[in-house]
Motif scaffolding. Sequence first.
Motif, PDB file in Angstrom:
ATOM      1  N   ARG A   4       0.824  -1.197   0.000  1.00 19.26           N
ATOM      2  CA  ARG A   4       0.000   0.000   0.000  1.00 19.26           C
ATOM      3  C   ARG A   4       0.868   1.260   0.000  1.00 19.26           C
ATOM      4  O   ARG A   4       1.844   1.365   0.739  1.00 19.26           O
ATOM      5  N   SER A   5       0.520   2.219  -0.827  1.00 21.74           N
ATOM      6  CA  SER A   5       1.289   3.458  -0.931  1.00 21.74           C
ATOM      7  C   SER A   5       1.068   4.319   0.302  1.00 21.74           C
ATOM      8  O   SER A   5      -0.046   4.448   0.808  1.00 21.74           O
ATOM      9  N   GLN A   6       2.146   4.908   0.763  1.00 19.63           N
ATOM     10  CA  GLN A   6       2.049   5.867   1.848  1.00 19.63           C
ATOM     11  C   GLN A   6       1.683   7.226   1.273  1.00 19.63           C
ATOM     12  O   GLN A   6       2.078   7.568   0.158  1.00 19.63           O
ATOM     13  N   PRO A   7       0.923   8.030   2.003  1.00 19.93           N
ATOM     14  CA  PRO A   7       0.571   9.358   1.488  1.00 19.93           C
ATOM     15  C   PRO A   7       1.821  10.179   1.186  1.00 19.93           C
ATOM     16  O   PRO A   7       2.794  10.149   1.952  1.00 19.93           O
ATOM     17  N   LEU A   8       1.797  10.901   0.072  1.00 24.54           N
ATOM     18  CA  LEU A   8       2.938  11.720  -0.314  1.00 24.54           C
ATOM     19  C   LEU A   8       3.116  12.928   0.584  1.00 24.54           C
ATOM     20  O   LEU A   8       4.233  13.431   0.729  1.00 24.54           O
ATOM     21  N   ALA A   9       2.025  13.421   1.157  1.00 24.46           N
ATOM     22  CA  ALA A   9       2.116  14.679   1.886  1.00 24.46           C
ATOM     23  C   ALA A   9       1.068  14.727   2.985  1.00 24.46           C
ATOM     24  O   ALA A   9       0.111  13.947   3.016  1.00 24.46           O
ATOM     25  N   ASP A  10       1.277  15.653   3.904  1.00 27.15           N
ATOM     26  CA  ASP A  10       0.319  15.938   4.965  1.00 27.15           C
ATOM     27  C   ASP A  10       0.172  17.465   5.041  1.00 27.15           C
ATOM     28  O   ASP A  10       1.161  18.149   5.327  1.00 27.15           O
ATOM     29  N   VAL A  29      -2.654  14.899  -0.544  1.00 27.59           N
ATOM     30  CA  VAL A  29      -2.786  15.492  -1.874  1.00 27.59           C
ATOM     31  C   VAL A  29      -4.191  15.244  -2.405  1.00 27.59           C
ATOM     32  O   VAL A  29      -4.946  14.418  -1.879  1.00 27.59           O
ATOM     33  N   THR A  30      -4.569  15.943  -3.453  1.00 29.77           N
ATOM     34  CA  THR A  30      -5.892  15.782  -4.057  1.00 29.77           C
ATOM     35  C   THR A  30      -6.071  14.380  -4.602  1.00 29.77           C
ATOM     36  O   THR A  30      -7.120  13.753  -4.429  1.00 29.77           O
ATOM     37  N   TRP A  31      -5.051  13.880  -5.303  1.00 28.91           N
ATOM     38  CA  TRP A  31      -5.031  12.480  -5.721  1.00 28.91           C
ATOM     39  C   TRP A  31      -3.593  11.998  -5.782  1.00 28.91           C
ATOM     40  O   TRP A  31      -2.667  12.804  -5.906  1.00 28.91           O
ATOM     41  N   GLN A  32      -3.449  10.676  -5.664  1.00 28.66           N
ATOM     42  CA  GLN A  32      -2.134  10.051  -5.700  1.00 28.66           C
ATOM     43  C   GLN A  32      -2.215   8.766  -6.499  1.00 28.66           C
ATOM     44  O   GLN A  32      -3.144   7.980  -6.325  1.00 28.66           O
ATOM     45  N   GLN A  33      -1.252   8.564  -7.398  1.00 28.72           N
ATOM     46  CA  GLN A  33      -1.242   7.376  -8.248  1.00 28.72           C
ATOM     47  C   GLN A  33       0.169   6.804  -8.319  1.00 28.72           C
ATOM     48  O   GLN A  33       1.161   7.540  -8.244  1.00 28.72           O
ATOM     49  N   LEU A  45       7.538  18.143  -9.212  1.00 26.25           N
ATOM     50  CA  LEU A  45       7.778  17.743 -10.598  1.00 26.25           C
ATOM     51  C   LEU A  45       7.189  18.713 -11.607  1.00 26.25           C
ATOM     52  O   LEU A  45       7.721  18.869 -12.703  1.00 26.25           O
ATOM     53  N   ALA A  46       6.071  19.344 -11.275  1.00 25.85           N
ATOM     54  CA  ALA A  46       5.417  20.256 -12.219  1.00 25.85           C
ATOM     55  C   ALA A  46       4.548  21.230 -11.437  1.00 25.85           C
ATOM     56  O   ALA A  46       3.988  20.886 -10.393  1.00 25.85           O
ATOM     57  N   VAL A  47       4.428  22.445 -11.975  1.00 25.72           N
ATOM     58  CA  VAL A  47       3.602  23.489 -11.366  1.00 25.72           C
ATOM     59  C   VAL A  47       2.694  24.053 -12.448  1.00 25.72           C
ATOM     60  O   VAL A  47       3.158  24.459 -13.517  1.00 25.72           O
ATOM     61  N   GLY A  48       1.385  24.073 -12.167  1.00 26.29           N
ATOM     62  CA  GLY A  48       0.411  24.601 -13.099  1.00 26.29           C
ATOM     63  C   GLY A  48      -0.305  25.801 -12.521  1.00 26.29           C
ATOM     64  O   GLY A  48       0.005  26.259 -11.418  1.00 26.29           O
ATOM     65  N   LEU A  72       3.594  16.464  -7.154  1.00 28.14           N
ATOM     66  CA  LEU A  72       4.714  15.997  -6.356  1.00 28.14           C
ATOM     67  C   LEU A  72       5.078  14.587  -6.795  1.00 28.14           C
ATOM     68  O   LEU A  72       4.230  13.842  -7.311  1.00 28.14           O
ATOM     69  N   GLY A  73       6.323  14.195  -6.563  1.00 24.83           N
ATOM     70  CA  GLY A  73       6.740  12.864  -6.938  1.00 24.83           C
ATOM     71  C   GLY A  73       7.766  12.296  -5.991  1.00 24.83           C
ATOM     72  O   GLY A  73       8.627  13.014  -5.480  1.00 24.83           O
ATOM     73  N   ASP A  74       7.664  10.998  -5.732  1.00 22.82           N
ATOM     74  CA  ASP A  74       8.641  10.276  -4.922  1.00 22.82           C
ATOM     75  C   ASP A  74       8.744   8.871  -5.507  1.00 22.82           C
ATOM     76  O   ASP A  74       7.877   8.030  -5.276  1.00 22.82           O
ATOM     77  N   GLY A  75       9.787   8.637  -6.311  1.00 19.78           N
ATOM     78  CA  GLY A  75       9.905   7.361  -6.997  1.00 19.78           C
ATOM     79  C   GLY A  75       8.769   7.188  -7.989  1.00 19.78           C
ATOM     80  O   GLY A  75       8.531   8.046  -8.844  1.00 19.78           O
ATOM     81  N   ARG A  76       8.021   6.081  -7.861  1.00 20.93           N
ATOM     82  CA  ARG A  76       6.913   5.815  -8.775  1.00 20.93           C
ATOM     83  C   ARG A  76       5.617   6.500  -8.347  1.00 20.93           C
ATOM     84  O   ARG A  76       4.624   6.435  -9.066  1.00 20.93           O
ATOM     85  N   GLU A  77       5.610   7.107  -7.202  1.00 23.13           N
ATOM     86  CA  GLU A  77       4.396   7.757  -6.707  1.00 23.13           C
ATOM     87  C   GLU A  77       4.342   9.211  -7.168  1.00 23.13           C
ATOM     88  O   GLU A  77       5.317   9.954  -7.008  1.00 23.13           O
ATOM     89  N   ILE A  78       3.219   9.613  -7.755  1.00 25.51           N
ATOM     90  CA  ILE A  78       3.006  11.013  -8.080  1.00 25.51           C
ATOM     91  C   ILE A  78       1.665  11.437  -7.499  1.00 25.51           C
ATOM     92  O   ILE A  78       0.757  10.619  -7.324  1.00 25.51           O
ATOM     93  N   GLY A  79       1.541  12.696  -7.169  1.00 28.16           N
ATOM     94  CA  GLY A  79       0.289  13.197  -6.612  1.00 28.16           C
ATOM     95  C   GLY A  79       0.079  14.645  -6.984  1.00 28.16           C
ATOM     96  O   GLY A  79       1.041  15.408  -7.148  1.00 28.16           O
TER      97      GLY A  79
END
Length: 473
Positions: free
Chosen positions: A41-47, A50-54, A413-416, A422-429
Amino acid sequence: MAKGSAPCVKCYLAFALVVVIVLAATNVWNPFPGLWDWINRSQPLADPDVTWQQRVGGTPQSVTITDRAVIVEHRTTVEGRSLVSGNQVWEHKADWAAVAGDGSEQVVVHGKLLVNGYQVTNPATGGLLRSDDEAVAVWTYRNALLDVRCASPRDCTLTAWDPRGRTPRWSSNLPGIGFVVFADNPQLLGSRALETQDVAAGAGGPQTMPAVLGFPIDGRIHLVETRTGRALQELEPEQHERIVAVAGRVFSLVATPRDGACYFNVQADDPVTGLRVWQRTGINLRTAERIGCAQRHDPTGGPNVLAGIAPDMRETVLDAHDGRVLWTGAAGQELLAVDDRYALVRSADGETLQAYALPVPAVRWSRPIHADAEAALTRHAAVLVDRKPDRVVALDPATGKELVNLRTSAEVLAVGPAGMVLGDGREIGYVRFTGVVTPTPTTAPAAPPDPDGDPNCGGPKQPECRPLPGKDG
């Protein structure tokens, strides 16, 4: 109780394991997929979360936010994910990919190594818009797409397109190609942003196409004006000289070794007439190595500004177009990030982030930071990254207002315009901003007024003009 009458725990465990295996093998009950999902199970990227994490297929090569999708470039594929949910919408095989255009005109350009040509696709759907089977290199900008194709090693054609255009804007001849091709955005000679370890290069998306481009070909620099595609000059750098094109000027940067030090000279010429526009001595634009003063790097700065160290060791920002000093730091101040509008500076005591609106000398806003915090400026937000403790903060560069404040060790990783990835390895959010950054009046240096538009924007050293009411921006 007799010693031999104690229950055999290991026997019971072994029997239970055999029962579970038999049930799984007969499809009666299989706990292993759920168990593996729990372990994996993926750990949350942030506290806050995030809105979504994949979880994506591998560590991304690059990530770009478009108006309706997040484009993720991998080593052998490119994919589009929903900006709303993060779910994958489409995927194409590709060895390289980049985004061109702005707003509803954005496109994804992708291709394969060692194979001529590229495809232009819709970032929201992945649908094919246009294809090419001859180009050997592509450059992507917010307002244009460039490609180059070669009939022979000494006969190439540079072509400019609207991002979604089907007919070229213009074409220009180039005498061959002197850099690595078969990919996107081969390095041209211009300026480069100050380095930030935890914010990806190009996080803000593509830049506006410069007025003049410098192509390094066989040891010479070929200058092309990008409004009409006219070839301007062909220059050969001398010893200790580096030639770059910034803000519509061609720069001769000379670093001369003498008495164990490097002596710097900056000269800016008009690329059309060849006449000198401005010159300064002693400014170190971070182009040279310490040993031998070899200039292996482009100067630091932004699309229309240059940033360096003055002879008195103070940080300095220059207007690349006319040479004016836009900002000079006090002793001990450190320039962390700069673009055509703002400068983010660490105070001399290392405890305060100070923001300046160029060329106003007064601090526009400030906030506490740690001594090793990093900062970056993107088109839509200023990003502050701290690692003691781990934290990422997005700010409105005009006011310093917090757009989001997260506890996270992930990279940006990107700003819109409305959030960041955000990204950490294979996890992006993706995390949404609490407010949308809108264009604000700026005190950037004035440019000659445009008789058909707003005199306070759209010039070579100014921000983009706001869209007219009722028109797409």
